[in-house]
Design an enzyme around this catalytic site. Structure first.
Site, PDB file in Angstrom:
ATOM      1  N   GLU A  96      15.576 -16.334  13.727  1.00 27.18           N
ATOM      2  CA  GLU A  96      14.182 -14.979  13.342  1.00 27.18           C
ATOM      3  C   GLU A  96      13.055 -15.985  14.847  1.00 27.18           C
ATOM      4  OE1 GLU A  96      12.615 -13.321  14.140  1.00 27.18           O
ATOM      5  OE2 GLU A  96      11.967 -12.356  12.409  1.00 27.18           O
ATOM      6  N   ASP A  97      12.448 -15.007  15.465  1.00 33.36           N
ATOM      7  CA  ASP A  97      11.381 -15.709  16.552  1.00 33.36           C
ATOM      8  C   ASP A  97      10.089 -16.201  15.770  1.00 33.36           C
ATOM      9  OD1 ASP A  97      10.734 -13.310  15.930  1.00 33.36           O
ATOM     10  OD2 ASP A  97      10.294 -12.855  17.991  1.00 33.36           O
ATOM     11  N   ASP A 100       6.049 -14.036  10.059  1.00 33.36           N
ATOM     12  CA  ASP A 100       4.614 -12.905   9.875  1.00 33.36           C
ATOM     13  C   ASP A 100       3.979 -13.029   8.694  1.00 33.36           C
ATOM     14  OD1 ASP A 100       2.159 -12.631  10.708  1.00 33.36           O
ATOM     15  OD2 ASP A 100       1.993 -10.901  11.962  1.00 33.36           O
ATOM     16  N   GLY A 102       6.627 -11.641   6.505  1.00 34.41           N
ATOM     17  CA  GLY A 102       7.655 -12.367   5.471  1.00 34.41           C
ATOM     18  C   GLY A 102       8.092 -10.736   5.173  1.00 34.41           C
ATOM     19  N   THR A 104       9.903  -9.284   6.213  1.00 34.38           N
ATOM     20  CA  THR A 104      11.556  -8.351   6.720  1.00 34.38           C
ATOM     21  C   THR A 104      12.385  -9.134   6.503  1.00 34.38           C
ATOM     22  OG1 THR A 104       9.852  -7.632   8.841  1.00 34.38           O
ATOM     23  CG2 THR A 104      12.386  -8.655   9.648  1.00 34.38           C
ATOM     24  N   LYS A 128       4.214 -18.456  11.327  1.00 27.80           N
ATOM     25  CA  LYS A 128       2.722 -18.009  11.226  1.00 27.80           C
ATOM     26  C   LYS A 128       2.386 -17.531  10.143  1.00 27.80           C
ATOM     27  CE  LYS A 128       0.614 -14.340  13.190  1.00 27.80           C
ATOM     28  NZ  LYS A 128       0.065 -12.880  14.115  1.00 27.80           N
ATOM     29  N   ASP A 156       7.140  -9.754  22.055  1.00 26.18           N
ATOM     30  CA  ASP A 156       6.619  -8.742  22.546  1.00 26.18           C
ATOM     31  C   ASP A 156       5.213  -8.300  22.444  1.00 26.18           C
ATOM     32  OD1 ASP A 156       7.120  -7.569  20.520  1.00 26.18           O
ATOM     33  OD2 ASP A 156       6.945  -5.622  22.010  1.00 26.18           O
ATOM     34  N   ARG A 162       8.070 -10.230  27.136  1.00 29.87           N
ATOM     35  CA  ARG A 162       9.563 -10.018  26.444  1.00 29.87           C
ATOM     36  C   ARG A 162       9.939 -11.548  26.682  1.00 29.87           C
ATOM     37  NH1 ARG A 162      11.074  -8.256  21.087  1.00 29.87           N
ATOM     38  NH2 ARG A 162      10.419  -6.215  21.802  1.00 29.87           N
TER      39      ARG A 162
END
Ligand code: PRP
Length: 177
Positions: A96-97, A100, A102, A104, A128, A156, A162
């Site tokens: 995962e990038d 945030d 959480g 997802t 994050k 993005d 991106r």
């Protein structure tokens, strides 16, 4: 112009990706790995990480949508593209990038776990912290930040930025780019 500043340079990212890949390669020695990237944001990180790994690796992707705006989430996540390779009995590493809120990853972990993998771990580039609602077990973390609207290296802002090779923090999110 959108005002933004570099927070992780190409060099910092490349070094951290090498370190993560070395650690993952050690941990998975003697095992085959299935990387599951979360589209779209993870595609650049996954591409770099995968090429630095020293264990036999296969790659698959999922795409997830969450309802709500970029600053507010309703908590509902659904899959728009599922894995295509079998997950059962595989050593799965979700890539995962950014984590945030959480939700997802929390949803995806439940989904993949239902397919009975041999193991299931997470590697994220950026953890994050500020808006986390659900604690998810992050096994490999590139960088930890408290807050910030981050773009670049897969991340993005309305599909812009991106492909930038660095990670930036946007200083004026409302600005015209
Ligand atoms: C972003 C990011 C993570 C997810 C974090 O993806 O890439 O996948 O949100 O979610 P969380 O707040 O539940 O932890 P986004 O939905 O923006 O799609 P994209 O990767 O296609 O940009």
């Amino acid at each position: 112009m959108t005002q933004k500043k570099v927070i992780f340079s190409r060099r910092q990212i490349a070094q951290r990706v090498e370190e993560l890949a070395a650690q993952i390669s050690r941990d998975y020695t003697g095992r085959d790995l299935l990387l599951v990237g979360i589209l779209k944001g993870a595609f650049i990180f996954l591409a770099d990480l995968a090429r630095a790994l020293e264990v036999p690796t296969q790659v698959d992707f999922v795409r997830l949508m969450s309802y709500g705006t970029s600053t507010e989430t309703s908590g509902e996540v659904h899959i728009t593209k599922d894995v295509e390779l079998p997950v059962q009995s595989r050593h799965v590493l979700v890539v995962e990038d950014i984590v945030d809120v959480g939700l997802t990853l929390d949803f995806l972990l439940g989904h993949l776990a239902s397919h009975k993998p041999a193991s299931l771990k997470i590697c994220c580039l950026i953890d994050k912290r500020e808006r986390r609602q659900v604690e998810v077990p992050l096994d490999y973390v590139g960088f930890t930040v408290e807050r910030g609207f981050l773009v670049g290296y897969g991340l993005d802002c309305a599909e812009k930025f991106r492909t930038l090779p660095e990670v930036y923090e946007i200083l004026e999110p409302e600005g015209e780019g």
